[in-house]
Design a protein around this motif. Structure first.
Motif, mmCIF file in Angstrom:
data_model
loop_
_atom_site.group_PDB
_atom_site.id
_atom_site.type_symbol
_atom_site.label_atom_id
_atom_site.label_comp_id
_atom_site.label_asym_id
_atom_site.label_seq_id
_atom_site.Cartn_x
_atom_site.Cartn_y
_atom_site.Cartn_z
ATOM 1 N N ASP A 14 20.247 25.969 50.787
ATOM 2 C CA ASP A 14 19.011 25.276 50.682
ATOM 3 C C ASP A 14 18.038 26.263 51.217
ATOM 4 O O ASP A 14 17.759 26.755 52.019
ATOM 5 C CB ASP A 14 19.175 24.168 52.068
ATOM 6 C CG ASP A 14 20.340 23.354 51.716
ATOM 7 O OD1 ASP A 14 20.780 22.839 50.737
ATOM 8 O OD2 ASP A 14 20.867 22.852 52.654
ATOM 9 N N HIS A 24 16.266 16.323 51.902
ATOM 10 C CA HIS A 24 16.333 16.040 53.437
ATOM 11 C C HIS A 24 15.070 15.494 53.919
ATOM 12 O O HIS A 24 15.363 14.681 54.717
ATOM 13 C CB HIS A 24 16.715 17.500 54.017
ATOM 14 C CG HIS A 24 18.048 18.017 53.802
ATOM 15 N ND1 HIS A 24 19.163 17.462 54.346
ATOM 16 C CD2 HIS A 24 18.483 19.303 53.108
ATOM 17 C CE1 HIS A 24 20.234 18.324 53.987
ATOM 18 N NE2 HIS A 24 19.793 19.246 53.483
ATOM 19 N N ILE A 50 18.553 24.124 60.149
ATOM 20 C CA ILE A 50 19.059 23.274 61.699
ATOM 21 C C ILE A 50 20.219 22.359 61.045
ATOM 22 O O ILE A 50 19.967 21.497 60.264
ATOM 23 C CB ILE A 50 17.970 22.587 62.224
ATOM 24 C CG1 ILE A 50 16.910 23.503 62.775
ATOM 25 C CG2 ILE A 50 18.670 21.859 63.757
ATOM 26 C CD1 ILE A 50 17.332 24.745 63.414
ATOM 27 N N ARG A 52 22.873 18.810 60.871
ATOM 28 C CA ARG A 52 22.455 17.309 60.921
ATOM 29 C C ARG A 52 22.136 16.740 62.357
ATOM 30 O O ARG A 52 21.043 16.182 62.469
ATOM 31 C CB ARG A 52 23.645 16.694 60.099
ATOM 32 C CG ARG A 52 23.128 15.372 59.644
ATOM 33 C CD ARG A 52 24.255 14.427 59.148
ATOM 34 N NE ARG A 52 24.926 15.287 57.639
ATOM 35 C CZ ARG A 52 25.991 15.176 57.439
ATOM 36 N NH1 ARG A 52 26.818 14.179 57.745
ATOM 37 N NH2 ARG A 52 26.647 15.949 56.424
ATOM 38 N N SER A 55 19.202 18.411 63.915
ATOM 39 C CA SER A 55 17.864 17.785 63.450
ATOM 40 C C SER A 55 17.540 16.387 64.010
ATOM 41 O O SER A 55 16.305 16.022 64.169
ATOM 42 C CB SER A 55 17.832 17.801 61.523
ATOM 43 O OG SER A 55 18.103 18.933 61.242
ATOM 44 N N ASN A 80 22.726 10.617 56.088
ATOM 45 C CA ASN A 80 23.771 11.485 55.054
ATOM 46 C C ASN A 80 23.966 10.607 53.605
ATOM 47 O O ASN A 80 23.995 11.191 52.672
ATOM 48 C CB ASN A 80 24.916 12.044 55.620
ATOM 49 C CG ASN A 80 25.669 12.842 54.788
ATOM 50 O OD1 ASN A 80 24.959 14.000 54.331
ATOM 51 N ND2 ASN A 80 27.115 12.795 54.398
ATOM 52 N N TYR A 83 20.933 10.864 51.764
ATOM 53 C CA TYR A 83 20.646 12.244 50.956
ATOM 54 C C TYR A 83 21.825 12.196 49.940
ATOM 55 O O TYR A 83 21.217 12.944 48.878
ATOM 56 C CB TYR A 83 20.891 13.348 52.076
ATOM 57 C CG TYR A 83 21.114 14.601 51.608
ATOM 58 C CD1 TYR A 83 19.955 15.229 51.468
ATOM 59 C CD2 TYR A 83 22.121 15.482 51.622
ATOM 60 C CE1 TYR A 83 19.671 16.622 50.747
ATOM 61 C CE2 TYR A 83 22.148 16.718 51.204
ATOM 62 C CZ TYR A 83 20.944 17.341 50.843
ATOM 63 O OH TYR A 83 20.870 18.496 50.362
ATOM 64 N N VAL A 118 24.933 25.710 56.605
ATOM 65 C CA VAL A 118 25.432 24.709 57.766
ATOM 66 C C VAL A 118 25.557 23.301 57.172
ATOM 67 O O VAL A 118 25.879 22.316 57.824
ATOM 68 C CB VAL A 118 24.443 24.608 58.865
ATOM 69 C CG1 VAL A 118 24.539 25.904 59.581
ATOM 70 C CG2 VAL A 118 23.209 24.145 58.550
ATOM 71 N N ASN A 121 27.334 19.258 52.778
ATOM 72 C CA ASN A 121 27.286 18.587 51.403
ATOM 73 C C ASN A 121 26.900 19.858 50.604
ATOM 74 O O ASN A 121 26.946 19.735 49.339
ATOM 75 C CB ASN A 121 25.957 17.910 51.158
ATOM 76 C CG ASN A 121 26.124 16.623 52.109
ATOM 77 O OD1 ASN A 121 26.841 15.932 51.522
ATOM 78 N ND2 ASN A 121 25.141 16.424 52.915
HETATM 79 C C1 BG6 Z 1 20.625 23.055 55.971
HETATM 80 C C2 BG6 Z 1 19.342 22.680 56.010
HETATM 81 O O1 BG6 Z 1 20.971 24.071 55.104
HETATM 82 O O2 BG6 Z 1 21.561 22.184 56.291
HETATM 83 C C3 BG6 Z 1 19.074 21.524 56.823
HETATM 84 O O3 BG6 Z 1 18.005 23.533 55.785
HETATM 85 C C4 BG6 Z 1 20.154 20.540 56.978
HETATM 86 O O4 BG6 Z 1 17.704 20.980 56.605
HETATM 87 C C5 BG6 Z 1 21.582 21.190 57.326
HETATM 88 O O5 BG6 Z 1 19.938 19.511 58.206
HETATM 89 C C6 BG6 Z 1 22.685 20.185 57.532
HETATM 90 O O6 BG6 Z 1 22.832 19.453 56.148
HETATM 91 P P1 BG6 Z 1 23.932 18.380 55.998
HETATM 92 O O7 BG6 Z 1 24.017 18.427 54.274
HETATM 93 O O8 BG6 Z 1 25.046 18.875 56.387
HETATM 94 O O9 BG6 Z 1 23.273 17.212 56.624
#
Ligand code: BG6
Ligand code: MG
Length: 215
Positions: A14, A24, A50, A52, A55, A80, A83, A118, A121
Motif C-alpha cells: 500500500d 482505506h 498501521i 487494522r 488504526s 473491512n 474496504y 500488514v 487483503n
Molecule cells: C497497511 C495500510 O498496508 O495495511 C494501512 O497502510 C492498513 O492503512 C493496513 O490499515 C491493514 O490493512 P487491512 O487490509 O488488513 O485492513
C-alpha cells in the motif's frame, strides 16, 4: 547482472506498488462519521502502515465512548467489508508508475523479491493487480503478531527468502514502516518525502525513480 550489494528486495504494497490509501480513507471515514468522531485526510496519514486494529484504536481515541473488544472487532469487520467492496474493482491500471519495472529489474538482477504488507487483503490486491507471481514470498499478515514499526514482518520475509537481513533492501512509504525496516537491520529505501521519512537511508518520490545500483 547487477552490481547491487543486496540479495533480496522486500517491498511494501500500500503506497509503494499501488495506492490503496484512498480506499482505506473512504472506509475509515464512513466508520468515523457513524461513530461521531472527527476524521480527515491529515489524520489518515497517521494510519499508513498501521494494522487494522491499531488504526481503529487511533480513530476511536477521540471518542468519549468506551468500546468493548467485541464492539471493536465488529467495527473493524464492518470497515473491512466496505474496504473489500472498494478494492473489488481494482485492476492492473491501479499499479503505481514504475512498480512493475522495479520488480522486473530486481528479478533480472537475480535477487529474491518479498512482500511485507500488514494488510490482510494483500493477497487479494496482488491478484487484482495481476502481479502475484512476481514475488518469491508474500508474508501472510494474519500470521504476524506485532505490526509495524516492530521488525517482525521484515524479519519473517527475510527468513522465508533465505537471506540475511543485512543483505536486504526494504522499500516503504510510511514513517512506522521505515522504522520497521531499520529495526530489522536492513537498508531502507523510502518512497515519498525525505523530510517525512527521516529514518530512511535514501528517499525517492516514487518507484518511477527506482535505481537498484544507486543504494
Ligand atoms: C497497511 C495500510 O498496508 O495495511 C494501512 O497502510 C492498513 O492503512 C493496513 O490499515 C491493514 O490493512 P487491512 O487490509 O488488513 O485492513
Ligand atoms: Mg505503505
Amino acid at each position: 547482472m547487477s552490481s547491487s550489494r543486496y540479495q533480496a528486495v522486500i517491498f511494501d504494497l500500500d503506497g509503494v506498488i499501488t495506492d490503496t490509501a484512498h480506499y482505506h480513507y473512504l472506509a475509515w471515514k464512513r466508520l468515523a462519521e457513524a461513530q461521531g468522531v472527527p476524521f480527515d485526510l491529515a489524520f489518515n496519514e497517521n494510519l499508513k502502515g498501521i494494522d487494522r486494529m491499531g488504526s481503529l484504536d487511533l480513530i476511536l481515541a477521540s471518542s468519549a465512548k468506551r468500546y468493548t473488544a467485541a464492539e471493536k472487532l465488529a467495527l473493524a469487520d464492518e470497515k473491512n467489508l466496505h474496504y473489500q467492496e472498494l478494492i473489488a474493482t481494482m485492476s492492473a491500471g491501479d499499479l503505481l508508475p514504475g512498480a512493475v519495472a522495479a520488480l522486473d529489474t530486481v528479478r533480472a538482477a537475480g535477487m529474491k523479491i518479498g512482500l511485507a504488507s500488514v494488510s490482510k487483503n494483500a493477497f487479494t490486491v496482488l491478484e487484482r493487480l495481476g502481479i502475484t507471481d512476481k514475488f518469491d514470498y508474500v508474508v501472510d499478515a494474519a500470521l504476524i503478531a506485532r505490526g509495524k514499526p516492530d521488525p517482525e514482518i521484515f524479519l519473517k520475509a527475510a527468513r522465508e527468502l533465505g537471506v540475511a537481513p543485512a543483505d536486504c533492501l526494504g522499500v516503504e512509504d510510511a514513517v512506522a514502516s521505515v522504522a520497521s525496516i531499520k529495526a530489522a537491520g536492513m537498508v531502507a529505501l523510502g518512497i515519498g518525502q525525505a523530510d517525512v521519512l527521516t529514518q530512511a537511508d535514501v528517499v525517492i518520490p516514487s518507484l518511477a525513480q527506482f535505481d537498484l545500483n544507486a543504494y
